[in-house]
Design a protein around this motif. Structure first.
Motif, PDB file in Angstrom:
ATOM      1  N   ARG A 133       0.653  -1.090  -0.013  1.00  0.00           N
ATOM      2  CA  ARG A 133       0.058  -0.102   0.072  1.00  0.00           C
ATOM      3  C   ARG A 133       0.952   1.257   0.042  1.00  0.00           C
ATOM      4  N   LYS A 138      -3.278  12.038  -1.493  1.00  0.00           N
ATOM      5  CA  LYS A 138      -3.580  11.747   0.000  1.00  0.00           C
ATOM      6  C   LYS A 138      -4.708  12.704   0.237  1.00  0.00           C
ATOM      7  N   PRO A 139      -5.868  12.193   1.003  1.00  0.00           N
ATOM      8  CA  PRO A 139      -6.814  12.983   1.339  1.00  0.00           C
ATOM      9  C   PRO A 139      -6.830  13.498   2.737  1.00  0.00           C
ATOM     10  N   GLU A 171      -4.930   4.858  -3.365  1.00  0.00           N
ATOM     11  CA  GLU A 171      -5.987   5.643  -3.345  1.00  0.00           C
ATOM     12  C   GLU A 171      -6.394   6.377  -4.565  1.00  0.00           C
ATOM     13  N   GLN A 189      -8.173   1.935  -4.345  1.00  0.00           N
ATOM     14  CA  GLN A 189      -8.509   2.256  -3.061  1.00  0.00           C
ATOM     15  C   GLN A 189      -9.643   3.517  -3.093  1.00  0.00           C
ATOM     16  N   GLY A 191     -11.108   5.825  -0.325  1.00  0.00           N
ATOM     17  CA  GLY A 191     -10.932   6.074   1.094  1.00  0.00           C
ATOM     18  C   GLY A 191     -12.393   6.318   1.759  1.00  0.00           C
ATOM     19  N   ALA A 192     -12.069   6.364   3.040  1.00  0.00           N
ATOM     20  CA  ALA A 192     -13.438   6.496   3.973  1.00  0.00           C
ATOM     21  C   ALA A 192     -14.045   7.979   3.448  1.00  0.00           C
ATOM     22  N   ARG A 193     -13.274   8.999   3.233  1.00  0.00           N
ATOM     23  CA  ARG A 193     -14.013  10.223   2.970  1.00  0.00           C
ATOM     24  C   ARG A 193     -14.667  10.234   1.582  1.00  0.00           C
ATOM     25  N   LYS A 214     -13.380   1.478   1.420  1.00  0.00           N
ATOM     26  CA  LYS A 214     -13.333   1.679   2.927  1.00  0.00           C
ATOM     27  C   LYS A 214     -14.593   2.272   3.441  1.00  0.00           C
ATOM     28  N   ARG A 244     -12.323   0.509   8.880  1.00  0.00           N
ATOM     29  CA  ARG A 244     -11.326   1.185   9.236  1.00  0.00           C
ATOM     30  C   ARG A 244     -11.495   2.043  10.290  1.00  0.00           C
ATOM     31  N   ASP A 276      -8.555  -2.328   8.754  1.00  0.00           N
ATOM     32  CA  ASP A 276      -7.384  -1.505   8.941  1.00  0.00           C
ATOM     33  C   ASP A 276      -7.242  -1.044  10.321  1.00  0.00           C
ATOM     34  N   HIS A 279      -5.499   2.976  10.845  1.00  0.00           N
ATOM     35  CA  HIS A 279      -6.376   4.064  10.882  1.00  0.00           C
ATOM     36  C   HIS A 279      -7.385   4.006  11.886  1.00  0.00           C
ATOM     37  N   MET A 303      -4.898  -4.593   6.650  1.00  0.00           N
ATOM     38  CA  MET A 303      -3.984  -3.550   5.602  1.00  0.00           C
ATOM     39  C   MET A 303      -3.349  -2.640   6.900  1.00  0.00           C
ATOM     40  N   GLU A 305      -0.274   0.005   8.128  1.00  0.00           N
ATOM     41  CA  GLU A 305       0.983   1.053   7.832  1.00  0.00           C
ATOM     42  C   GLU A 305       2.045   0.770   8.400  1.00  0.00           C
TER      43      GLU A 305
END
Ligand code: PEP
Ligand code: MN
Length: 344
Positions: A133, A138-139, A171, A189, A191-193, A214, A244, A276, A279, A303, A305
Motif C-alpha cells: 500500500r 492523499k485525502p 487511493e 482504493q 477512502g473513507a472520505r 473503505k 477502518r 485496517d 487508521h 491492511m 501502515e
C-alpha cells in the motif's frame, strides 16, 4: 415487500391498495389477523420499492423483504467471492482476498521518496505481505499538510512493484484520475472520505481493476454495502470491503474499530472483508492487538501502515509499525489464522 395496515383499516382501503399492486403487475397475498391486516407483495419487488406505498390511507408501515444491496447480498450470491490482484511479474505472487488465506497489505501511509518506499516494500515482502500500500494522492483534512507526491508517487509505486512483484494498492480521489491511477494500481482504493462519492464509485466500477472500498467514518454497514453496489452495478465484481474504524465519543483511539462489522458483513455479503487497524486505532501499540482480533473475527485480510522512521513520516507516523514490529505481527496473524482453520 410486506405492507402492515393500521388497526381498523377499512375494506375499501385494503381494496384500493391491492388493486394498485395488481395494476403494477404483481400478485397479492392478504393475511387478515384479529388485530391487523398484512398485505404481502409477491413477485419482483424491485420496481415497487420506488412507489410511495406509505402514503396510501390505512398503511402503517412498509417493509422490504429483499435487501436493497442486491448484487452485494448473500441472497444473490451465496458463495463467497474471491477477489484476486494478479502477480505483477515473475518476482511476485497474486494477492487473493476471500479464499482460505488471510492476506496482508502493508506499506507506508504515503509514498515519500524512492529510498524509503523501496526499503518498506522489501521489508513487508520479506515478512509475508502480499500487497504494497502507499498513497500518492492523499485525502488530508488540512490543505496545509502533505498532499502526496501525486504523479511522482505513482511512478515510484510502479518502480517498487516492478522490483518486488507486489501488487499495489493506492487511493484514487477523483473520477478524472481513475484511468491514470488504474494504470499503476492493481487495486484501486476508495477512502473513507469518498465512500459516498457516487461518481467516483461509478468510475472505479468501470476501471477494470479490483476496488478496496473503505467504510466511511460515519457510515452504517448498509451504506457501505450500498456503495459497493454502485461499483458492482457498473459490472465490476471485484470489491473488497474494509472496516477502518468509525467515529464515536471515545478519544483514546483515533477511531473505534467496529469488530462486529466483520461477522455482520460476512453474513450479509459474499464480498471479501478486511480491517485496517492502523487508521482504526491511530496508535502503533494498538495495531497488532486489533489486527489479531480482526483475523479472529473472520477478516479475510488486514491492511497495515509500516514506516522505518515513524517520527519523520510525512503522514500518520504515530500509527506506523516499524518493519521489525510488523514482522512479529505477521507471525501472530499466522498463528491466529491457523487457530481458526485458515492459512496465513
Ligand atoms: C488510507 O488508507 O490511506 C486512508 C487515508 O485511510 P481512510 O480513508 O480509511 O482514512
Ligand atoms: Mn494513513
Amino acid at each position: 415487500m410486506i405492507i402492515v395496515l393500521k388497526k381498523g383499516a377499512t375494506d375499501e382501503q385494503v381494496e384500493q391498495i391491492t388493486n394498485k399492486i395488481k395494476e403494477w403487475g404483481l400478485a397479492v397475498h392478504l393475511s387478515r389477523g384479529i388485530e391487523r391486516t398484512i398485505i404481502g407483495i409477491i413477485g419482483d419487488e424491485g420496481p415497487v420499492r420506488a412507489k410511495p406505498l406509505e402514503v396510501f390511507p390505512g398503511v402503517e408501515s412498509v417493509m422490504p423483504v429483499l435487501k436493497p444491496y442486491k448484487r452485494a447480498s448473500r441472497d444473490f450470491h451465496p458463495d463467497p467471492s474471491v477477489v484476486t490482484a494478479p502477480a505483477p511479474n515473475e518476482k511476485g505472487r497474486p494477492a487473493v482476498f476471500g479464499a482460505s488465506a488471510v492476506t496482508v497489505i502493508a506499506g507506508p501511509c504515503s509514498v515519500e521518496n524512492r529510498a524509503s518506499l523501496m526499503k518498506i516494500a522489501g521489508a513487508v515482502k520479506a515478512a509475508g505481505a502480499r500487497a504494497l500500500r502507499g498513497g500518492a494522492f492523499k485525502p488530508r483534512t488540512s490543505p496545509y499538510k502533505f498532499q502526496g507526491l501525486r504523479e511522482a508517487g505513482l511512478e515510484l509505486l510502479a518502480e517498487a512493484k516492478a522490483e518486488f512483484g507486489l501488487p499495489v494498492v493506492t487511493e484514487v480521489m477523483d473520477p478524472r484520475l481513475v484511468e491514470r491511477v488504474a494504470a499503476t494500481a492493481d487495486v484501486l482504493q476508495v477512502g473513507a472520505r469518498n465512500m459516498q462519492n457516487f461518481d467516483l464509485l461509478r468510475a472505479v466500477g468501470q476501471a477494470g481493476k479490483p476496488v478496496l472500498l473503505k467504510r466511511g467514518m460515519s457510515s452504517t454497514l448498509e451504506e457501505l454495502l450500498m456503495s459497493a453496489e454502485y461499483v458492482l452495478n457498473e459490472g465490476n465484481p471485484d470489491v473488497i470491503l474494509c472496516e477502518r474504524g468509525i467515529r464515536t465519543f471515545e478519544t483514546f483511539t483515533r477511531n473505534t474499530v467496529d469488530i462486529s462489522a466483520v461477522p455482520v458483513l460476512k453474513r450479509e455479503t459474499h464480498l471479501p472483508v478486511i480491517v485496517d487497524p492502523s487508521h482504526g486505532t491511530g496508535h502503533c501499540d494498538l495495531v497488532a492487538p486489533v489486527a489479531r482480533a480482526a483475523v479472529a473475527a473472520g477478516a479475510d485480510g488486514v491492511m497495515v501502515e509500516v514506516h522505518p522512521d515513524p517520527a519523520s513520516a510525512l503522514c500518520d507516523g504515530p500509527q506506523a509499525l516499524l518493519p521489525e514490529t510488523f514482522e512479529v505481527l505477521m507471525r501472530e496473524i499466522d498463528g491466529v489464522a491457523k487457530a481458526i482453520g485458515r492459512s496465513a
